[in-house]
Motif scaffolding. Structure first.
Motif, mmCIF file in Angstrom:
data_model
loop_
_atom_site.group_PDB
_atom_site.id
_atom_site.type_symbol
_atom_site.label_atom_id
_atom_site.label_comp_id
_atom_site.label_asym_id
_atom_site.label_seq_id
_atom_site.Cartn_x
_atom_site.Cartn_y
_atom_site.Cartn_z
ATOM 1 N N ARG A 45 -113.679 -52.960 -43.787
ATOM 2 C CA ARG A 45 -112.736 -51.830 -43.852
ATOM 3 C C ARG A 45 -111.448 -52.151 -43.102
ATOM 4 O O ARG A 45 -110.354 -51.862 -43.584
ATOM 5 C CB ARG A 45 -113.377 -50.555 -43.307
ATOM 6 N N ASN A 46 -111.566 -52.740 -41.918
ATOM 7 C CA ASN A 46 -110.375 -53.088 -41.133
ATOM 8 C C ASN A 46 -109.519 -54.122 -41.851
ATOM 9 O O ASN A 46 -108.288 -54.018 -41.844
ATOM 10 C CB ASN A 46 -110.767 -53.584 -39.742
ATOM 11 N N ILE A 49 -107.641 -52.356 -44.574
ATOM 12 C CA ILE A 49 -106.528 -51.587 -44.012
ATOM 13 C C ILE A 49 -105.345 -52.507 -43.720
ATOM 14 O O ILE A 49 -104.197 -52.185 -44.048
ATOM 15 C CB ILE A 49 -106.983 -50.816 -42.755
ATOM 16 N N GLU A 50 -105.606 -53.675 -43.128
ATOM 17 C CA GLU A 50 -104.531 -54.636 -42.867
ATOM 18 C C GLU A 50 -103.856 -55.059 -44.166
ATOM 19 O O GLU A 50 -102.628 -55.161 -44.233
ATOM 20 C CB GLU A 50 -105.085 -55.876 -42.168
ATOM 21 N N LYS A 53 -101.630 -52.265 -45.434
ATOM 22 C CA LYS A 53 -100.393 -52.192 -44.639
ATOM 23 C C LYS A 53 -99.428 -53.298 -45.018
ATOM 24 O O LYS A 53 -98.214 -53.124 -44.933
ATOM 25 C CB LYS A 53 -100.715 -52.239 -43.151
ATOM 26 N N ASP A 67 -104.025 -42.363 -47.089
ATOM 27 C CA ASP A 67 -103.344 -42.779 -45.863
ATOM 28 C C ASP A 67 -104.386 -43.462 -44.986
ATOM 29 O O ASP A 67 -105.405 -42.861 -44.642
ATOM 30 C CB ASP A 67 -102.766 -41.536 -45.171
ATOM 31 N N VAL A 68 -104.134 -44.721 -44.603
ATOM 32 C CA VAL A 68 -105.138 -45.476 -43.848
ATOM 33 C C VAL A 68 -105.430 -44.877 -42.480
ATOM 34 O O VAL A 68 -106.461 -45.178 -41.885
ATOM 35 C CB VAL A 68 -104.755 -46.968 -43.705
ATOM 36 N N ASP A 69 -104.566 -44.020 -41.987
ATOM 37 C CA ASP A 69 -104.815 -43.359 -40.708
ATOM 38 C C ASP A 69 -105.682 -42.109 -40.872
ATOM 39 O O ASP A 69 -106.056 -41.485 -39.892
ATOM 40 C CB ASP A 69 -103.493 -42.987 -40.031
ATOM 41 N N GLN A 70 -105.973 -41.737 -42.109
ATOM 42 C CA GLN A 70 -106.745 -40.514 -42.391
ATOM 43 C C GLN A 70 -108.042 -40.796 -43.145
ATOM 44 O O GLN A 70 -108.603 -39.888 -43.744
ATOM 45 C CB GLN A 70 -105.885 -39.551 -43.227
ATOM 46 N N LYS A 72 -111.673 -41.015 -44.139
ATOM 47 C CA LYS A 72 -112.978 -40.456 -43.777
ATOM 48 C C LYS A 72 -113.850 -40.578 -45.009
ATOM 49 O O LYS A 72 -113.474 -40.122 -46.078
ATOM 50 C CB LYS A 72 -112.851 -38.983 -43.375
#
Length: 80
Positions: A45-46, A49-50, A53, A67-70, A72
């Motif tokens: 997952r990380n 996300i990278e 971005k 949004d990768v900051d949201q 869930k």
């Protein structure tokens, strides 16, 4: 830039699927770590996300970019 095996596998599998299809992060984890794949899900997952971005992939939830900051819950990944 993205030379770690997880990022490379994400890029390879999403490219192979094409821009209209997605890949589940568990598919990436299972391909790389067949025995203990669940243990590596946070790393997958990380890495996704990278890559989002950096503009390489899009993370999808319920068919829509997220949004990768949201994030869930379950996600899917597709190539840009």
């Amino acid at each position: 830039m993205f030379h770690n095996p997880i990022s490379q596998t994400i890029l390879t599998m999403t490219t192979d699927r094409g821009p209209d299809k997605t890949v589940c992060p568990s598919e990436i984890a299972r391909a790389l770590f067949p025995v203990n794949w669940r243990k590596y899900m946070p790393e997958v997952r990380n890495a996704a996300i990278e890559l989002q971005k950096a503009g390489k992939v899009t993370i999808i939830q319920k068919g829509q970019p997220v949004d990768v900051d949201q994030i869930k819950g379950p996600i899917r990944i597709k190539i840009n």
